[in-house]
Every structure is written in structure tokens, then in C-alpha cells.
Design a protein around this motif. Structure first.
Motif, mmCIF file in Angstrom:
data_model
loop_
_atom_site.group_PDB
_atom_site.id
_atom_site.type_symbol
_atom_site.label_atom_id
_atom_site.label_comp_id
_atom_site.label_asym_id
_atom_site.label_seq_id
_atom_site.Cartn_x
_atom_site.Cartn_y
_atom_site.Cartn_z
ATOM 1 N N LEU A 224 9.001 -9.586 44.767
ATOM 2 C CA LEU A 224 10.351 -9.494 44.821
ATOM 3 C C LEU A 224 10.999 -10.319 43.707
ATOM 4 C CD1 LEU A 224 10.751 -10.303 48.820
ATOM 5 C CD2 LEU A 224 10.209 -8.107 47.685
ATOM 6 N N GLN A 225 11.625 -9.519 42.764
ATOM 7 C CA GLN A 225 12.008 -10.038 41.781
ATOM 8 C C GLN A 225 13.597 -10.317 41.784
ATOM 9 O OE1 GLN A 225 12.193 -7.779 37.704
ATOM 10 N NE2 GLN A 225 10.644 -9.328 37.297
ATOM 11 N N HIS A 226 14.060 -11.456 41.383
ATOM 12 C CA HIS A 226 15.451 -11.979 41.404
ATOM 13 C C HIS A 226 16.254 -10.972 40.163
ATOM 14 C CE1 HIS A 226 19.389 -14.178 40.816
ATOM 15 N NE2 HIS A 226 19.162 -14.387 42.101
ATOM 16 N N THR A 227 17.465 -10.523 40.510
ATOM 17 C CA THR A 227 18.098 -9.715 39.408
ATOM 18 C C THR A 227 18.197 -10.421 38.018
ATOM 19 O OG1 THR A 227 20.000 -10.460 40.348
ATOM 20 C CG2 THR A 227 19.275 -8.536 41.142
ATOM 21 N N THR B 286 4.847 -16.373 37.359
ATOM 22 C CA THR B 286 4.367 -15.201 38.303
ATOM 23 C C THR B 286 3.071 -14.510 38.108
ATOM 24 O OG1 THR B 286 6.703 -14.779 38.836
ATOM 25 C CG2 THR B 286 5.339 -12.943 39.413
ATOM 26 N N VAL B 287 2.710 -14.380 36.760
ATOM 27 C CA VAL B 287 1.505 -13.750 36.607
ATOM 28 C C VAL B 287 0.290 -14.612 36.673
ATOM 29 C CG1 VAL B 287 1.405 -14.200 33.955
ATOM 30 C CG2 VAL B 287 0.193 -12.228 34.913
ATOM 31 N N GLU B 288 0.689 -15.952 36.440
ATOM 32 C CA GLU B 288 -0.415 -16.938 36.689
ATOM 33 C C GLU B 288 -0.662 -17.088 38.335
ATOM 34 O OE1 GLU B 288 -0.284 -20.306 33.263
ATOM 35 O OE2 GLU B 288 1.439 -20.096 34.442
ATOM 36 N N ALA B 289 0.349 -17.118 39.027
ATOM 37 C CA ALA B 289 0.231 -17.091 40.369
ATOM 38 C C ALA B 289 -0.632 -15.841 40.846
ATOM 39 C CB ALA B 289 1.611 -17.285 41.208
ATOM 40 N N GLY B 290 -0.058 -14.844 40.625
ATOM 41 C CA GLY B 290 -1.170 -13.466 40.880
ATOM 42 C C GLY B 290 -2.341 -13.594 40.621
ATOM 43 N N TYR B 291 -2.486 -14.045 39.356
ATOM 44 C CA TYR B 291 -4.215 -13.956 38.763
ATOM 45 C C TYR B 291 -4.645 -15.110 39.749
ATOM 46 C CZ TYR B 291 -8.040 -16.090 36.415
ATOM 47 O OH TYR B 291 -9.088 -16.535 36.176
ATOM 48 N N TYR B 292 -4.374 -16.380 40.125
ATOM 49 C CA TYR B 292 -4.970 -17.297 40.877
ATOM 50 C C TYR B 292 -5.102 -16.726 42.508
ATOM 51 C CZ TYR B 292 -5.091 -20.547 37.206
ATOM 52 O OH TYR B 292 -5.179 -21.296 35.966
ATOM 53 N N ALA B 293 -4.115 -16.249 42.871
ATOM 54 C CA ALA B 293 -4.332 -15.654 44.097
ATOM 55 C C ALA B 293 -5.386 -14.584 44.518
ATOM 56 C CB ALA B 293 -2.842 -15.024 44.535
ATOM 57 N N LEU B 294 -5.128 -13.475 43.389
ATOM 58 C CA LEU B 294 -6.232 -12.528 43.626
ATOM 59 C C LEU B 294 -7.598 -12.924 43.376
ATOM 60 C CD1 LEU B 294 -4.245 -9.483 41.743
ATOM 61 C CD2 LEU B 294 -4.836 -9.610 44.226
ATOM 62 N N GLY C 271 11.129 -15.779 40.203
ATOM 63 C CA GLY C 271 12.378 -16.336 39.855
ATOM 64 C C GLY C 271 12.240 -17.832 39.564
ATOM 65 N N THR C 272 13.560 -18.645 39.102
ATOM 66 C CA THR C 272 13.136 -19.867 39.072
ATOM 67 C C THR C 272 12.950 -20.455 40.313
ATOM 68 O OG1 THR C 272 15.694 -20.448 39.076
ATOM 69 C CG2 THR C 272 14.667 -19.911 36.921
ATOM 70 N N TRP C 273 12.750 -21.715 40.458
ATOM 71 C CA TRP C 273 12.349 -22.232 41.730
ATOM 72 C C TRP C 273 13.708 -22.200 42.567
ATOM 73 C CZ3 TRP C 273 8.512 -23.364 44.143
ATOM 74 C CH2 TRP C 273 7.314 -23.611 43.412
ATOM 75 N N LYS C 274 14.876 -22.501 41.812
ATOM 76 C CA LYS C 274 16.349 -22.421 42.591
ATOM 77 C C LYS C 274 16.570 -21.020 42.956
ATOM 78 C CE LYS C 274 21.177 -23.559 41.598
ATOM 79 N NZ LYS C 274 22.230 -24.127 40.849
ATOM 80 N N LYS C 275 16.121 -19.954 42.123
ATOM 81 C CA LYS C 275 16.477 -18.522 42.473
ATOM 82 C C LYS C 275 15.552 -18.264 43.580
ATOM 83 C CE LYS C 275 19.690 -17.680 39.612
ATOM 84 N NZ LYS C 275 21.040 -17.626 39.899
ATOM 85 N N ALA C 276 14.304 -18.622 43.538
ATOM 86 C CA ALA C 276 13.191 -18.110 44.573
ATOM 87 C C ALA C 276 13.540 -18.696 45.802
ATOM 88 C CB ALA C 276 11.907 -18.765 44.066
ATOM 89 N N TYR C 277 14.287 -20.131 45.897
ATOM 90 C CA TYR C 277 14.707 -20.746 46.990
ATOM 91 C C TYR C 277 15.781 -20.063 47.695
ATOM 92 C CZ TYR C 277 16.372 -24.278 50.430
ATOM 93 O OH TYR C 277 17.078 -25.001 51.407
ATOM 94 N N LYS C 278 16.729 -19.529 46.930
ATOM 95 C CA LYS C 278 17.883 -18.827 47.428
ATOM 96 C C LYS C 278 17.420 -17.293 47.902
ATOM 97 C CE LYS C 278 22.570 -17.319 46.405
ATOM 98 N NZ LYS C 278 23.879 -17.375 45.590
ATOM 99 N N MET C 279 16.453 -16.884 47.345
ATOM 100 C CA MET C 279 15.955 -15.381 47.867
ATOM 101 C C MET C 279 15.341 -15.596 48.973
ATOM 102 S SD MET C 279 14.279 -14.420 44.075
ATOM 103 C CE MET C 279 13.314 -12.943 44.700
ATOM 104 N N TRP C 280 14.529 -16.608 49.203
ATOM 105 C CA TRP C 280 14.119 -16.954 50.473
ATOM 106 C C TRP C 280 14.924 -17.352 51.828
ATOM 107 C CZ3 TRP C 280 9.873 -17.141 53.550
ATOM 108 C CH2 TRP C 280 9.606 -18.172 54.580
ATOM 109 N N GLN C 281 16.182 -18.137 51.299
ATOM 110 C CA GLN C 281 17.187 -18.540 52.419
ATOM 111 C C GLN C 281 17.690 -17.236 52.811
ATOM 112 O OE1 GLN C 281 19.405 -21.691 50.260
ATOM 113 N NE2 GLN C 281 18.902 -22.952 52.220
ATOM 114 N N LEU C 282 18.291 -16.466 51.942
ATOM 115 C CA LEU C 282 18.854 -15.063 52.306
ATOM 116 C C LEU C 282 18.131 -13.995 52.867
ATOM 117 C CD1 LEU C 282 21.011 -14.748 48.998
ATOM 118 C CD2 LEU C 282 21.878 -15.428 50.773
ATOM 119 N N SER C 283 17.096 -13.801 52.641
ATOM 120 C CA SER C 283 16.017 -12.780 53.023
ATOM 121 C C SER C 283 15.529 -13.197 54.408
ATOM 122 C CB SER C 283 14.889 -12.365 52.087
ATOM 123 O OG SER C 283 15.436 -12.206 50.844
ATOM 124 N N THR C 284 16.185 -12.900 55.627
ATOM 125 C CA THR C 284 15.766 -13.445 56.633
ATOM 126 C C THR C 284 14.627 -12.608 57.319
ATOM 127 O OG1 THR C 284 17.464 -11.823 57.782
ATOM 128 C CG2 THR C 284 18.177 -13.959 57.536
#
Length: 205
Positions: free
Chosen positions: A32-35, A157-165, A113-126
Motif C-alpha cells: 500500500l503505497q502513499h500517493t 520498503t525493499v529491505e522490509a520485504g527482503y527480510y520478511a520473505l 511511505g515515511t513513518w508519518k505517512k504510514a501512520y496516517k495510512m494506518w489510521q485512515l484505512s479502517t
């Protein structure tokens, strides 16, 4: 001829396609990518999207009514998790060794997204709030040296994806993801005037 690569979207001189290696992943990623990240030249979500055969990228900020995401979430053949650190989040290393994911296929949602944007995405996306949250081990360190990060263990994001997988599919080699990432960083550093990288990034100014 366009100045931009039609595949990776970067300028032709900064094209990363030559380093992209097609990779098969069983754990499907939904990004889920912030605009604000969609056209950012240093964004790394595109590396995952170009490399992985099971990866979907959706653009927005509030995904509550996103038809495709809600279609995914309604598919009970899958278990859905969101990578979002909180006090109740289960570490992916524990999830990988548990029986939770043995009976259904798994989708992992990443917020780009940045931490701030990711937090907003999380808050809005119920529609995300009912999903179990997971996190990566806290001792991981990011190497996104050309972009400011709030802490040393902040990951792109790519590092997070790499470590998760890598944790969830330990028998597969996902290191080509990091190779593309490193090549992208090397190119960007090479374009900087002498001394700029050392002054603004290595010293944290």
C-alpha cells in the motif's frame, strides 16, 4: 524516445532493470503505497514489484474503500497480516516457526511511505485494523544511506520485504532484491557533487 524507462519508471540513465532478477515467492506481498511515494525517484517499492511474481502495489492514502484490497481481504483462502510494529505485534521470526500459517496461504501487507505517512495510512484505512500485525526483529539495520531515517533500524520498503520473505521462506534466496537496492544507491551517490554525500548523510547533518 521517452526519457523514462517504461518498466521501472526511472530516467533511462538511472534505470535499474538490468539488475532486476525475477523471483518466485509463495508469500504474496501487497504494497500500500502513499500517493507521495508513487513518483519519488528513490522509492524502493518498485524493486519488489518488478522482481517478485506475487506482488501487488496499490496507490492511495485511505484504503478503506479500495475495491481490490477489500476483494483480497475477503478471500478466506488466505491469511492476511500487516507489517506494522506495535506492542501487540508478533515478530515474523516467531510467526515463521508457528503453526498459524500452515493451513492457509499467506498475504503480507506493507505500508510504503515515511513513518508519518504510514501512520496516517494506518489510521485512515479502517479495513486494516482487524488484521493481525507483525514486525521484524528489532536488531535489523537499514542501509538506505541516501534518505533520512528516524532511527538506525529504520528499513526501506525493499529491505522490509527482503527480510520478511527471508524469514518466512528461508529456503529461498531473495538477496537479488538487495543487490538492485545497492546498485540504485551507488548510482545516486555517484551523481552527487564531491563531498555532498559525506557531509549530508554520513555525518547525519
Amino acid at each position: 524516445m521517452s526519457r523514462y524507462c517504461s518498466q521501472c519508471g526511472k530516467s533511462r540513465k538511472a534505470c535499474i532493470c538490468q539488475w532486476v532478477v525475477p523471483l518466485g515467492n509463495e508469500i504474496e506481498l501487497i504494497i500500500l503505497q502513499h500517493t507521495s511515494e508513487e513518483h519519488r525517484p528513490l522509492g524502493t517499492a518498485r524493486i519488489l514489484n518488478l522482481s517478485l511474481n506475487c506482488c501487488t502495489c496499490l496507490i492511495g492514502e485511505d484504503f478503506s474503500n479500495d475495491a481490490l484490497l477489500n476483494e483480497y481481504l475477503a478471500d478466506d483462502h488466505y491469511q492476511h497480516f500487516i507489517l506494522y510494529p506495535s506492542e501487540s505485534s508478533l515478530c515474523l521470526s516467531e510467526l515463521a516457526n508457528s503453526s498459524v500459517t500452515k493451513h492457509k496461504k499467506m498475504r503480507l501487507i506493507l505500508l510504503d511511505g515515511t513513518w508519518k505517512k504510514a501512520y496516517k495510512m494506518w489510521q485512515l484505512s479502517t479495513n486494516l485494523h482487524c488484521l493481525p500485525t507483525v514486525k521484524l526483529p528489532e536488531d535489523l539495520q537499514g542501509h538506505y544511506t541516501i534518505r533520512k531515517a528516524p532511527s538506525e533500524n529504520s528499513l526501506s520498503t525493499v529491505e522490509a520485504g527482503y527480510y520478511a520473505l527471508s524469514l518466512l521462506e528461508p529456503n529461498k534466496d531473495f538477496s537479488p532484491l538487495l543487490n538492485v537496492f545497492e546498485k540504485m544507491i551507488e548510482f545516486q551517490i555517484a551523481q552527487m557533487p564531491p563531498g555532498v554525500f559525506e557531509k549530508n548523510y554520513l555525518k547525519g547533518e
